[in-house]
Design a protein around this motif. Structure first.
Motif, PDB file in Angstrom:
ATOM      1  N   PHE A  60       0.772  -1.172  -0.050  1.00 28.52           N
ATOM      2  CA  PHE A  60       0.000   0.032  -0.118  1.00 28.52           C
ATOM      3  C   PHE A  60       0.637   1.528  -0.039  1.00 28.52           C
ATOM      4  O   PHE A  60       0.656   2.138  -0.825  1.00 28.52           O
ATOM      5  CB  PHE A  60      -0.977   0.106   1.455  1.00 28.52           C
ATOM      6  CG  PHE A  60      -1.914   1.325   1.409  1.00 28.52           C
ATOM      7  CD1 PHE A  60      -3.100   0.969   0.677  1.00 28.52           C
ATOM      8  CD2 PHE A  60      -1.511   2.409   1.654  1.00 28.52           C
ATOM      9  CE1 PHE A  60      -4.111   1.992   0.570  1.00 28.52           C
ATOM     10  CE2 PHE A  60      -2.580   3.381   1.774  1.00 28.52           C
ATOM     11  CZ  PHE A  60      -3.742   3.181   1.346  1.00 28.52           C
ATOM     12  N   ARG A  61       1.808   1.350   0.753  1.00 24.56           N
ATOM     13  CA  ARG A  61       2.743   2.449   0.970  1.00 24.56           C
ATOM     14  C   ARG A  61       3.659   2.778  -0.339  1.00 24.56           C
ATOM     15  O   ARG A  61       3.675   3.844  -0.731  1.00 24.56           O
ATOM     16  CB  ARG A  61       3.722   2.321   2.128  1.00 24.56           C
ATOM     17  CG  ARG A  61       2.732   2.486   3.312  1.00 24.56           C
ATOM     18  CD  ARG A  61       3.920   2.502   4.774  1.00 24.56           C
ATOM     19  NE  ARG A  61       2.957   2.671   5.888  1.00 24.56           N
ATOM     20  CZ  ARG A  61       2.841   1.611   6.831  1.00 24.56           C
ATOM     21  NH1 ARG A  61       3.593   0.524   6.642  1.00 24.56           N
ATOM     22  NH2 ARG A  61       2.429   1.877   7.884  1.00 24.56           N
ATOM     23  N   ALA A  62       4.249   1.712  -0.726  1.00 24.02           N
ATOM     24  CA  ALA A  62       4.943   1.659  -2.190  1.00 24.02           C
ATOM     25  C   ALA A  62       3.809   2.217  -3.127  1.00 24.02           C
ATOM     26  O   ALA A  62       4.290   2.885  -4.173  1.00 24.02           O
ATOM     27  CB  ALA A  62       5.318   0.371  -2.483  1.00 24.02           C
ATOM     28  N   ASN A  67      -2.588  -6.020  -8.262  1.00 23.36           N
ATOM     29  CA  ASN A  67      -1.977  -7.131  -9.357  1.00 23.36           C
ATOM     30  C   ASN A  67      -1.017  -6.630 -10.011  1.00 23.36           C
ATOM     31  O   ASN A  67       0.055  -7.249 -10.887  1.00 23.36           O
ATOM     32  CB  ASN A  67      -2.900  -7.584 -10.207  1.00 23.36           C
ATOM     33  CG  ASN A  67      -3.985  -8.711  -9.581  1.00 23.36           C
ATOM     34  OD1 ASN A  67      -3.532  -9.389  -8.433  1.00 23.36           O
ATOM     35  ND2 ASN A  67      -5.403  -8.846  -9.849  1.00 23.36           N
ATOM     36  N   ALA A  68      -0.782  -5.099 -10.220  1.00 22.24           N
ATOM     37  CA  ALA A  68       0.293  -4.559 -11.168  1.00 22.24           C
ATOM     38  C   ALA A  68       1.281  -4.374 -10.254  1.00 22.24           C
ATOM     39  O   ALA A  68       2.326  -3.662 -10.789  1.00 22.24           O
ATOM     40  CB  ALA A  68      -0.430  -3.054 -11.771  1.00 22.24           C
ATOM     41  N   ILE A  69       1.664  -4.574  -9.016  1.00 19.73           N
ATOM     42  CA  ILE A  69       2.523  -4.281  -8.245  1.00 19.73           C
ATOM     43  C   ILE A  69       3.005  -5.446  -7.381  1.00 19.73           C
ATOM     44  O   ILE A  69       3.993  -5.749  -6.724  1.00 19.73           O
ATOM     45  CB  ILE A  69       2.226  -3.076  -7.330  1.00 19.73           C
ATOM     46  CG1 ILE A  69       3.713  -2.773  -6.604  1.00 19.73           C
ATOM     47  CG2 ILE A  69       1.285  -3.337  -6.419  1.00 19.73           C
ATOM     48  CD1 ILE A  69       3.439  -1.489  -5.776  1.00 19.73           C
ATOM     49  N   ALA A  70       1.863  -6.534  -7.228  1.00 21.10           N
ATOM     50  CA  ALA A  70       1.955  -7.562  -6.200  1.00 21.10           C
ATOM     51  C   ALA A  70       3.186  -8.716  -6.735  1.00 21.10           C
ATOM     52  O   ALA A  70       3.799  -9.250  -5.806  1.00 21.10           O
ATOM     53  CB  ALA A  70       0.775  -8.447  -5.827  1.00 21.10           C
ATOM     54  N   LYS A  71       3.226  -8.812  -7.991  1.00 19.94           N
ATOM     55  CA  LYS A  71       4.239  -9.921  -8.292  1.00 19.94           C
ATOM     56  C   LYS A  71       5.690  -9.362  -8.260  1.00 19.94           C
ATOM     57  O   LYS A  71       6.523 -10.250  -7.694  1.00 19.94           O
ATOM     58  CB  LYS A  71       4.201 -10.045  -9.896  1.00 19.94           C
ATOM     59  CG  LYS A  71       2.824 -11.017 -10.148  1.00 19.94           C
ATOM     60  CD  LYS A  71       3.219 -11.427 -11.915  1.00 19.94           C
ATOM     61  CE  LYS A  71       1.657 -12.305 -12.309  1.00 19.94           C
ATOM     62  NZ  LYS A  71       0.385 -11.478 -12.411  1.00 19.94           N
ATOM     63  N   THR A 118       9.346  -4.327  -6.829  1.00 16.48           N
ATOM     64  CA  THR A 118       8.277  -3.720  -6.782  1.00 16.48           C
ATOM     65  C   THR A 118       7.891  -2.285  -7.358  1.00 16.48           C
ATOM     66  O   THR A 118       7.033  -2.003  -8.070  1.00 16.48           O
ATOM     67  CB  THR A 118       8.235  -3.235  -5.140  1.00 16.48           C
ATOM     68  OG1 THR A 118       8.314  -4.511  -4.397  1.00 16.48           O
ATOM     69  CG2 THR A 118       6.887  -2.675  -4.796  1.00 16.48           C
ATOM     70  N   ASP A 119       9.195  -1.646  -7.492  1.00 11.81           N
ATOM     71  CA  ASP A 119       9.389  -0.298  -8.226  1.00 11.81           C
ATOM     72  C   ASP A 119       9.148  -0.537  -9.738  1.00 11.81           C
ATOM     73  O   ASP A 119       8.388  -0.004 -10.430  1.00 11.81           O
ATOM     74  CB  ASP A 119      10.286   0.439  -7.897  1.00 11.81           C
ATOM     75  CG  ASP A 119      10.173   1.317  -6.522  1.00 11.81           C
ATOM     76  OD1 ASP A 119       9.211   0.924  -5.916  1.00 11.81           O
ATOM     77  OD2 ASP A 119      10.884   2.109  -6.112  1.00 11.81           O
TER      78      ASP A 119
END
Length: 334
Positions: free
Chosen positions: A90-92, A163-167, A279-280
């Motif tokens: 969430f914070r990222a 889904n656009a960051i969890a992987k 993540t980024d």
């Protein structure tokens, strides 16, 4: 959401047992597959640990699991206290949402579902008016993480979709786990999102990742090889994941523009991002697909810590490639 990277280690599955120091793990994760290759004399790296970590992350953030924390939050349960994984993502997400001026926005979940790219499938009855009515609930600035680690929103309806960051985040967690067990040379890949550390000791060379041409006919062709050095790489594109309306023939891509609420194709055909964390890299690749080439280049001019490979269409419709200057010596064209 990403199916665009091919790992360039044809030797990967061959003779892994020939060396006591090279190990390989493979399995299913987050609706796709994962591959881990590492070099370590430690015997404490266990597949069961990977499975347990995946179970925890899925229980926290998978919209495909009806009783996950995120599914319960999306259903209106405000009592959920989210775990550390959820908090970190969430914070990222909030940081990158603000950094990109809203082009990365996990609150587009209702629109993702409406266009048929979410867990509920596609309804032929969805109209432009339906999309417009859902768009009022988009806007990550209205959603906050409280001091009690609960999610609150100033809007009456919310639907978070990570889904656009969890992987990318899960790739980072796998990497952290390997390092905690003493592995200094490894590669982790989930659905094309990659993190590497150290080097490939089998070939005594850097890890090399392949990037495919964006071909919509289903064929696969590797165009570039990228050497990575303690870095992460993620690629986003629309040439594999799209839907064609059976009645109208209209093509809908899975990239949702948070500024318009539309399933909107830009002139970037694929966006590969190299960053310190996966993540980024994952999140920024998604944002660049929505931004398009010109806005992405403007963004990168003041964010030079990110390196990219864009395959895009110019104004004449010709396919071109942009490679960040710092990457020039690390990229080979095939």
């Amino acid at each position: 959401m990403k199916y665009l990277l091919v790992l360039l280690f044809s030797f990967f599955l061959a003779s892994c047992d020939d060396s006591p120091d090279v190990k390989a793990l493979q399995g299913n994760a987050l609706g796709t597959t994962y591959t881990i290759k590492y070099f370590s004399s430690e015997a404490s790296i266990r597949p069961s640990d990977i499975s347990s970590l995946l179970d925890i992350i899925n229980a926290s953030m998978s919209t495909y699991i009806p009783d996950s924390d995120i599914s319960n939050i999306n259903a209106g349960d405000t009592s959920i206290v989210v775990d550390n994984h959820f908090q970190s993502v969430f914070r990222a997400s909030k940081r990158i949402y603000e950094d990109t001026g809203g082009y990365f926005d996990p609150s587009v979940g209702l629109l993702v579902n409406a266009y048929g790219f979410g867990p509920g499938g596609y309804s032929e009855e969805v109209t432009d008016q339906d999309i417009d009515s859902l768009f009022q609930f988009v806007g990550f600035e209205s959603i906050n993480l409280t001091e009690m680690n609960r999610i609150e929103s100033s809007k009456s309806t919310l639907y978070l979709d990570f889904n656009a960051i969890a992987k990318g985040y899960t790739v980072d967690m796998f990497g952290d786990y390997l390092e905690s067990k003493g592995s200094e040379n490894y590669l982790v890949e989930i659905g094309g999102e990659v993190k590497v550390q150290g080097s490939n000791l089998e070939s005594n060379s850097p890890w090399v990742i392949g990037i495919e041409l964006p071909l919509e006919d289903g064929s696969r062709e590797i165009k570039y090889g990228v050497k990575l050095y303690d870095e992460s790489l993620a690629t986003s594109g629309n040439y594999r994941k799209f839907r064609v309306d059976a009645e109208t023939g209209q093509k809908y891509v899975h990239t949702i523009n948070p500024k318009t609420g539309k399933s909107q194709k830009t002139d970037i055909l694929s966006a590969s991002v190299i960053a310190e964390t996966c993540t980024d890299a994952d999140a920024y690749a998604t944002a660049f697909m929505a931004m398009g080439f010109e806005k992405s280049m403007e963004f990168l001019s003041s964010n030079q810590d990110l390196q990219v490979i864009f395959i895009y269409s110019d104004k004449s419709g010709n396919q071109k490639t942009y490679i960040s200057e710092k990457l020039q010596d690390s990229v080979e064209e095939f």
